[in-house]
Design a protein around this motif. Structure first.
Motif, mmCIF file in Angstrom:
data_model
loop_
_atom_site.group_PDB
_atom_site.id
_atom_site.type_symbol
_atom_site.label_atom_id
_atom_site.label_comp_id
_atom_site.label_asym_id
_atom_site.label_seq_id
_atom_site.Cartn_x
_atom_site.Cartn_y
_atom_site.Cartn_z
ATOM 1 N N GLN A 83 1.115 94.584 -63.755
ATOM 2 C CA GLN A 83 1.766 93.335 -63.385
ATOM 3 C C GLN A 83 1.204 92.167 -64.199
ATOM 4 N N ALA A 84 -0.077 92.220 -64.527
ATOM 5 C CA ALA A 84 -0.680 91.152 -65.323
ATOM 6 C C ALA A 84 0.001 91.019 -66.676
ATOM 7 N N LEU A 85 0.357 92.141 -67.286
ATOM 8 C CA LEU A 85 1.066 92.076 -68.565
ATOM 9 C C LEU A 85 2.469 91.511 -68.358
ATOM 10 N N VAL A 86 3.169 91.979 -67.347
ATOM 11 C CA VAL A 86 4.517 91.477 -67.076
ATOM 12 C C VAL A 86 4.491 89.959 -66.874
ATOM 13 N N ASP A 87 3.495 89.480 -66.150
ATOM 14 C CA ASP A 87 3.400 88.048 -65.864
ATOM 15 C C ASP A 87 3.079 87.217 -67.096
#
Length: 525
Positions: free
Chosen positions: A287-291
């Motif tokens: 999720q950190a990459l998506v964000d």
């Protein structure tokens, strides 16, 4: 090169590593020896081709992002889970041991023996320069991962291999930079026909610029980036298609690993899709990459006026998100990907499915490109021109020089992807431009094996690689329309720890220290 180098795989028994401690003192029984080769250009070419074998690989390039905050590797036996969560020890490094001198030993052997070969001297110099590059690349990786490492400039005997000590990383890096400086002028700018894929002048300069950036030698980095920019490289028009097999060896690619279906296959594409697509779900974007991806209007998801919605988190985002990661509700391979609904075959908690509910799309945007995704000829890019543009921009920013050329370099990368140019009224200081270029590196180069090196050199490990790893929010996906209805919390995938006095370097494998008592261990292990 795909049709030539990879179809002439040299007698690897002759060129095995010093890690095979008993090899160096015995004569090969099933391969060429010095008395039976070096009689022609063809012999030299075959020996050089052996140096290219396994100098870098699809597996390592793909899995390295799992060491960072970009990805989660769910199967510990694949070798990278423990590096990512901070539980690695010297004793459990075997599955991902990159303390390897195989290529270095091959290149040393080649360089020590090729001179008597009767062939064109200019071509012989080019061959030697290619081998010197491949050796330099190995030392770059070794120092990046382990710090101090033994520096062997010549083939070593078994006795020496068993007793050699670590050389300071500073000395090894100087050797690498000196080698790249020396060989760059001797290498062609490009190749044609079956030689496409060999080491070029641009590759030597690009590796040199990468190392200079990592080592904060910004002035030299800028000089080398300008040299590369003058060599004729271009950004490929389509970001997503850049990574497809039918567009490989395009003008953006500076250095890649060449593969050939059946003969020398890229056999790891199947690790990325989830079970309903025939894959394993091994590598799962976080999720950190998506964000990290901006909104289409150039604002971050946390910025006022961005238009971001937690209920429609994948709408109106930087197109590179859609090109890099398959998110729930996205049309992929003829159906809407559904990893958040218990009724789906791709549900995150099922076997061979992504535990973050995201799967990589880069490299697999069209599975129909491959007859068999476990046996492909897809080359793996190691360095491309977009990295050079961002490297140049970062070196300029860190030097305090923010001129039009810096904005132009970043804008070229952004607009190719369909993003707006940099808002110069917002990004108008060193601090703000540093934040921007670091975000651009993350999203532009995501899943290409470089994120960990950025985390390492920026010393942000404690901020980004500790705590809870999250995946997508749970909910449902309409199979007919892809409409998302998100009603749950984010998936909690893993807890990570990061010790800044230890985890920026990998442990020296205990198996190596058991053989060679002179190898010291990195701090904290």
């Amino acid at each position: 090169m795909k049709r030539k180098i990879l179809s002439i795989i040299l007698v690897s028994a002759v060129l095995q590593s010093a890690c095979n401690k008993d090899f160096l003192d015995r004569k090969p029984l099933d391969a060429y020896s010095n008395s039976s080769i070096w009689h022609s250009q063809g012999d030299a070419a075959a020996a050089l081709n052996g140096c290219y074998k396994d100098w870098e690989g699809d597996y390592a390039l793909l899995y390295m992002d799992a060491v960072s905050d970009n990805m989660y590797s769910q199967y510990y036996w694949e070798g990278y889970t423990d590096y990512g969560n901070g539980s690695i020890t010297p004793a459990n490094t075997n599955a991902s041991n990159r303390w390897s001198y195989t290529t270095i030993q091959k290149c040393n052997w080649f360089l020590e023996n090729v001179d008597p070969t009767p062939m064109d001297e200019t071509l012989k110099t080019q061959y030697k320069s290619q081998a010197r590059f491949l050796r330099a690349y190995q030392y770059f990786l070794l120092t990046q991962l382990y710090g101090d490492v033994p520096l062997a400039k010549n083939t070593v005997t078994t006795d020496v291999a068993n007793t050699i000590s670590r050389t300071s990383a500073v000395e090894v890096r100087k050797f690498v930079l000196d080698e790249l400086e020396a060989i760059a002028p001797t290498l062609p700018v490009s190749y044609t026909g079956s030689d496409v894929g060999r080491i070029t002048q641009g590759a030597a300069l690009s590796l040199k610029a990468r190392i200079e950036l990592y080592d904060k030698n910004y002035a030299a980095c800028i000089v080398d980036c300008k040299k590369i920019m003058a060599l004729g490289y271009e950004l490929y028009p389509s970001y997503q298609d850049l990574f497809r097999i039918q567009h490989e060896n395009n003008k953006e690619v500076i250095l890649d690993v060449q593969y050939k279906e059946n003969d020398y296959a890229n056999s790891d594409i199947g690790i990325m899709p989830s079970s309903s697509f025939g894959g394993w779900g091994s590598l799962d974007p976080t999720q950190a990459l998506v964000d990290a991806y901006e909104m289409k209007n150039g604002k971050t998801i946390n910025e006022t006026g961005s238009g971001y919605s937690e209920d429609e988190p994948y709408t109106n985002r930087d197109p590179r998100l859609n090109a890099t990661i398959v998110c729930p509700g996205q049309l992929y391979e003829g159906k809407y990907y559904n990893s958040i609904d218990r009724s789906s075959g791709d549900y995150y908690n099922g076997d061979n499915n992504s535990k973050t509910a995201y799967i990589p799309k880069k490299f697999t945007s069209n599975l129909s490109d491959f007859t068999d995704m476990w046996n492909t000829g897809l080359n793996m890019i190691v360095i491309r021109y977009a990295e050079i543009l961002l490297t140049y921009a970062e070196a300029q920013i860190e030097s305090g020089i923010i001129d039009n050329s810096v904005y132009d370099a970043i804008d070229a990368v952004r607009t190719r992807a369909g993003m707006p140019v940099v808002d110069r009224t917002v990004y108008n200081s060193v601090d703000k431009m540093r934040t921007l270029v670091r975000r651009e590196r993350r999203v532009e180069l995501a899943l290409e094996g470089l994120r960990w090196y950025d985390v390492q050199r920026w010393k942000i490990g404690q901020d980004v690689r500790s705590g809870t790893v999250y995946g997508a929010r749970l909910g449902t996906v309409d199979p007919a329309t892809g409409k998302l209805t998100l009603s749950g919390d984010h998936i909690k995938v893993e807890q990570r720890t990061f010790l800044p006095n230890r985890d920026y370097l990998w442990p020296v494998p205990q198996t190596e220290r058991d053989i060679n008592k002179n190898l010291t261990q990195n701090p904290g292990y």
